[in-house]
Design a protein around this motif. Structure first.
Motif, PDB file in Angstrom:
ATOM      1  N   TYR A 146      16.294   5.038   5.912  1.00 43.47           N
ATOM      2  CA  TYR A 146      15.225   5.306   6.861  1.00 43.47           C
ATOM      3  C   TYR A 146      14.717   3.995   7.411  1.00 43.47           C
ATOM      4  O   TYR A 146      14.822   2.942   6.768  1.00 43.47           O
ATOM      5  N   THR A 148      11.068   2.628   9.328  1.00 39.55           N
ATOM      6  CA  THR A 148       9.721   3.000   9.762  1.00 39.55           C
ATOM      7  C   THR A 148       9.042   1.809  10.425  1.00 39.55           C
ATOM      8  O   THR A 148       9.438   0.657  10.241  1.00 39.55           O
ATOM      9  N   GLU A 212       8.069   7.070  11.439  1.00 41.11           N
ATOM     10  CA  GLU A 212       9.500   6.778  11.470  1.00 41.11           C
ATOM     11  C   GLU A 212       9.844   6.172  12.823  1.00 41.11           C
ATOM     12  O   GLU A 212       9.528   6.744  13.865  1.00 41.11           O
TER      13      GLU A 212
END
Length: 285
Positions: A146, A148, A212
């Motif tokens: 991920y 962010t 995100e």
């Protein structure tokens, strides 16, 4: 993702550094590698972190490319959740590119050395390629990445002392369609002043409001994180927010609640706590 991102700037997770504190407009990116380590392989996984990734990230930290990086695990376990998170924070996308290139070069170098020495061959004793060692230590089919971005990012006035392994709490919310901007305004009006005081008083090392950067998960839209030197500090944070609300009239308290409820789905809110196993930040001695 909210069960795994520790889903920690940590947590972020945590990018607590002096240079960032001096730039009020800084909105750093944090890259999260989420792993599910196989039972009994924790030590093997951490050895990979220390011998493969850590030298790369430490050099890039010294060069000013990486602002902070670390490894953490969740305080609370849950079925299906990841076990370990490696994260690093950079100022912008160019930093992500530099880290990616450096890690690819490191893995290629180590794999080549293993093959030349014979330890990278199937059935050879004494070692293996980085990929093979990782597949033994973790269930790579469950690996998730991920990235962010902190919309709000505040740290203390100096790097934390050596040896500090921060605890980070993450509060996830899901803004209603078209209400993300309104949620931020309400949060900054009523909650940010309390967070700022906690940093000024030394209770929090850092905090942020993040989203995100590349949307991969629909469970939440925003998360607030804050890092402390110990779990006891969580009680001080709780007391500060309670005091802030209690000093207001019941009518004002109800109005604040109503403003937040106009912007978020309260049933989607979740929280997590992560503890650091490794933590590096610019300026740490």
């Amino acid at each position: 993702m909210k069960k795994r991102i520790l889903l920690c700037l940590a947590v972020v997770l945590m990018s607590c550094l002096t240079i960032a504190a001096q730039d009020a407009k800084m909105q750093p990116l944090t890259f999260w590698y989420e792993y599910t380590v196989n039972p009994g392989k924790d030590a093997q996984f951490m050895e990979l972190v220390k011998t493969v990734g850590a030298p790369v990230r430490d050099k890039l930290l010294a060069d000013g490319v990486i602002l902070a990086w670390g490894v953490h695990v969740g305080l609370l376990r849950a079925p299906g959740s990841s076990t370990h998170i490696i994260w690093y924070s950079v100022a912008d996308w160019s930093g992500v590119e530099k880290v990616d290139a450096a890690m690819r070069a490191q893995i290629s170098k180590l794999d080549e050395e293993a093959m030349k020495s014979g330890t990278g061959k199937k059935g050879a004793s004494g070692g293996a390629t980085v990929t093979a060692r990782m597949m033994e230590a973790a269930d790579v089919s469950k690996t998730r990445d991920y990235i962010t971005r902190d919309l709000v990012f505040v740290t203390g006035t100096g790097a934390p002392p050596a040896g500090v392994l921060p605890w980070t709490r993450y509060n996830y919310v899901k803004a209603k369609p078209g209400k993300g901007g309104d949620f931020r305004k309400v949060w900054e009006k009523y909650n940010k002043p309390v967070f700022d005081k906690m940093v000024a008083d030394g209770v929090m090392l850092a905090y942020g409001l993040a989203v995100e950067e590349v949307r991969t998960d629909g469970d939440f839209t925003h998360f607030v994180w804050y890092a402390t030197k110990d779990l006891a500090s969580f009680e001080k944070v709780r007391a500060a927010f309670t005091a802030d609300r209690d000093k207001r009239s019941q009518e004002e308290q109800d109005a604040i609640t109503a403003e937040f409820l106009k912007t978020i789905d309260p049933d989607a809110s979740r929280s997590e706590v992560g503890r650091s196993l490794m933590f590096r930040v610019g300026g740490m001695k």
